[in-house]
Design an enzyme around this catalytic site. Structure first.
Site, PDB file in Angstrom:
ATOM      1  N   ASN A 109      61.742 -61.962  33.613  1.00 23.05           N
ATOM      2  CA  ASN A 109      60.913 -61.807  34.815  1.00 23.05           C
ATOM      3  C   ASN A 109      59.754 -60.839  34.606  1.00 23.05           C
ATOM      4  O   ASN A 109      59.538 -59.902  35.359  1.00 23.05           O
ATOM      5  CB  ASN A 109      61.750 -61.397  36.036  1.00 23.05           C
ATOM      6  CG  ASN A 109      62.432 -60.060  35.860  1.00 23.05           C
ATOM      7  OD1 ASN A 109      62.720 -59.642  34.733  1.00 23.05           O
ATOM      8  ND2 ASN A 109      62.701 -59.379  36.940  1.00 23.05           N
ATOM      9  N   ASP A 160      71.758 -54.162  33.509  1.00 26.04           N
ATOM     10  CA  ASP A 160      70.743 -54.556  34.503  1.00 26.04           C
ATOM     11  C   ASP A 160      69.732 -53.419  34.672  1.00 26.04           C
ATOM     12  O   ASP A 160      69.306 -53.106  35.784  1.00 26.04           O
ATOM     13  CB  ASP A 160      71.380 -54.940  35.844  1.00 26.04           C
ATOM     14  CG  ASP A 160      70.385 -55.644  36.773  1.00 26.04           C
ATOM     15  OD1 ASP A 160      69.229 -55.909  36.360  1.00 26.04           O
ATOM     16  OD2 ASP A 160      70.762 -55.928  37.924  1.00 26.04           O
ATOM     17  N   HIS A 200      71.759 -65.539  38.388  1.00 22.19           N
ATOM     18  CA  HIS A 200      71.661 -64.473  39.388  1.00 22.19           C
ATOM     19  C   HIS A 200      72.159 -65.121  40.679  1.00 22.19           C
ATOM     20  O   HIS A 200      71.438 -65.881  41.305  1.00 22.19           O
ATOM     21  CB  HIS A 200      70.209 -64.008  39.488  1.00 22.19           C
ATOM     22  CG  HIS A 200      69.912 -63.134  40.676  1.00 22.19           C
ATOM     23  ND1 HIS A 200      69.539 -61.817  40.541  1.00 22.19           N
ATOM     24  CD2 HIS A 200      69.922 -63.383  42.012  1.00 22.19           C
ATOM     25  CE1 HIS A 200      69.334 -61.299  41.746  1.00 22.19           C
ATOM     26  NE2 HIS A 200      69.545 -62.229  42.664  1.00 22.19           N
ATOM     27  N   HIS A 206      75.662 -59.684  36.582  1.00 23.80           N
ATOM     28  CA  HIS A 206      76.021 -58.587  37.509  1.00 23.80           C
ATOM     29  C   HIS A 206      76.977 -58.996  38.632  1.00 23.80           C
ATOM     30  O   HIS A 206      76.646 -58.915  39.809  1.00 23.80           O
ATOM     31  CB  HIS A 206      74.763 -57.929  38.081  1.00 23.80           C
ATOM     32  CG  HIS A 206      73.666 -58.865  38.537  1.00 23.80           C
ATOM     33  ND1 HIS A 206      73.888 -59.928  39.367  1.00 23.80           N
ATOM     34  CD2 HIS A 206      72.338 -58.878  38.267  1.00 23.80           C
ATOM     35  CE1 HIS A 206      72.750 -60.548  39.604  1.00 23.80           C
ATOM     36  NE2 HIS A 206      71.789 -59.935  38.937  1.00 23.80           N
TER      37      HIS A 206
END
Ligand SMILES: [Zn+2]
Length: 444
Positions: free
Chosen positions: A93, A321, A177, A230
């Site tokens: 990203n 993360d 995600h 995560h």
């Protein structure tokens, strides 16, 4: 030469006290019991210290290109070294996103010679916009090790289904995600008693669980290779546990902050001793925007479930993360602040609390940070064996230190641990010919 270290190597299964000699970027000699004679080599006295393979992070945000004021490849690599990491998987990203061969090749070129291995993750969709697939085959041949739109979910189930079906021929795990935006929209923290008390809009745990279950169904149907990023809720870990029991090849990672911090930190009640301070008035650091992260810090019930899933093997590895932000992204009202915690440099110290509390064995923790991670993305193992590249982390499991955010090597000073005492510190990291040492915080 590392003398008298506890050599803890999950790749080789070795856990002995001994000497390790490093020469010109390689492990030259390993001798259990010690006794290496190397008069020309610098001798580092390692009594009481642990020497492990360098840590592997499957989830780092490097911000370059596009947001170099938050982090550059260079500053991110230095932060990695300070945290004991010698391999970083860089999330796509950036601006532009890592959705093309040229973007991936540029990242690989720019990270050459920094010691730390920077491994790109490609985007699932073009510009991470969730509308059409990026060229997965071209990304695979350019050198990505996984695909993810991390930061955003792939909301279109049909598109995610196609991405998962292509993961078989490319061999690339699809890192999801998991967030159902219809449920989480507007949420600034975990929805529960604490968000109600603070008057902050909450994102419910179901926003994560719903999409984990969706993606598992899609992976099961297509035979695709799913990796859950995560993971942070009880329902999500139960879904992964059940899927694995059925033989679905799904893996999962948990972050240090989701294993150790709760939503109470948002109210300023945060403490690492696990003591319940919920009856108190709001803490001095209530609404501290450095606690704002996505997925949010969860309630105790969820944190307990994630720790249990690490213990029983449902979760394969720890990933940081690491999400560095500038001061302007965080110095504002809680609702307006950016999501993310700068995590590379505090990862070991924070995770060691699990060991000190007796919830996790030290060899298990080192496994989660090394072979657990590298196996998940099929990365080559870097064990402490003669002839292997020297990728090593030396740490003191008992060393207490106070986190000073201003001294982090990352440009992101956004850590809720600022001012907190951690027990367990990386003292030295060797990444090929590059060495980091804690004393003086110098990198050379
Ligand atoms: Zn994410």
């Amino acid at each position: 030469m590392f003398s008298g270290a506890r050599v803890l190597c999950p790749y080789t299964g070795r856990d002995v006290v001994g000497d390790v000699l490093v020469d010109e970027g390689r492990v030259a000699m390993v001798r259990p019991g010690g006794g290496i004679e190397a008069p020309d080599a610098e001798k580092i006295e390692c009594s009481g210290l642990v020497l492990s393979p360098g840590f592997v992070d499957l989830h780092t945000h490097l911000r370059e290109p596009g947001e170099e004021h938050k982090e550059t490849i260079h500053s991110g690599v230095n932060a990695a070294l300070a945290g004991g990491f010698t391999t970083l998987c860089a999330m796509p990203n950036t601006r532009p996103a890592l959705d093309s061969r040229i973007a991936v090749e540029t990242l690989l070129e720019r990270s050459e010679g920094l010691g730390v291995r920077v491994v790109p993750i490609g985007a699932i969709t073009v510009a991470r916009a969730g509308e059409r697939l990026a060229p997965h085959h071209a990304l695979a041949t350019a050198g990505v090790v996984a695909l993810s739109d991390d930061g955003s979910p792939v909301s279109d189930a049909a598109l995610m289904r196609r991405a998962l079906s292509y993961s078989e021929p490319t061999g690339l795990p699809i890192t999801s995600h998991c967030e159902e935006l219809a449920l989480s929209a507007g949420g600034a923290m975990h929805e529960g008693a604490v968000s109600a008390r603070l008057g902050l809009p909450g994102a419910p745990a179901s926003a994560e669980e719903v999409m984990v279950r969706r993606d598992i169904a899609l992976a099961e149907e297509t035979g695709g290779r799913l990796h859950v990023a995560h993971i942070s809720t009880k329902g999500a870990v139960e879904a992964v546990r059940d899927a694995r029991a059925r033989g679905v090849p799904v893996t999962a990672e948990a972050t240090p902050h989701h294993l150790l911090l709760t939503d109470e930190w948002v109210a300023g009640w945060g403490a690492l001793d696990g003591e319940d301070r919920r009856h108190n008035v709001l803490g001095e650091r209530a609404y501290d925007t450095s606690t704002k992260v996505n997925p949010p810090l969860r309630s105790r019930e969820h944190v307990r479930a994630v720790v249990e899933a690490v213990r029983d093997g449902t979760i394969d590895c720890v990933a940081t993360d690491h999400a560095p932000h500038s001061a302007t992204d965080k110095e504002c009202e809680y609702g307006c602040a950016a999501f993310g915690i700068s995590g590379l440099e505090t990862a070991l110290g924070l995770l060691m609390q699990l060991v000190h509390r007796g919830e996790l064995g030290l060899p298990d923790l080192v496994r989660l940070l090394t072979v657990g991670a590298s196996r998940t993305f099929n990365l080559p193992g870097r064990g402490i064996t003669e002839g292997a590249p020297s990728e090593l982390a030396l740490f003191d499991p008992e060393r207490e230190w106070v986190v000073d955010a201003s001294k982090l090597l990352s440009k992101g000073k956004n850590t809720p641990l600022d001012g907190h005492t951690l027990k367990g510190r990386v003292l030295m990291t060797v990444a090929g010919t590059r060495t980091y040492r804690v004393s003086g915080m110098e990198v050379r």
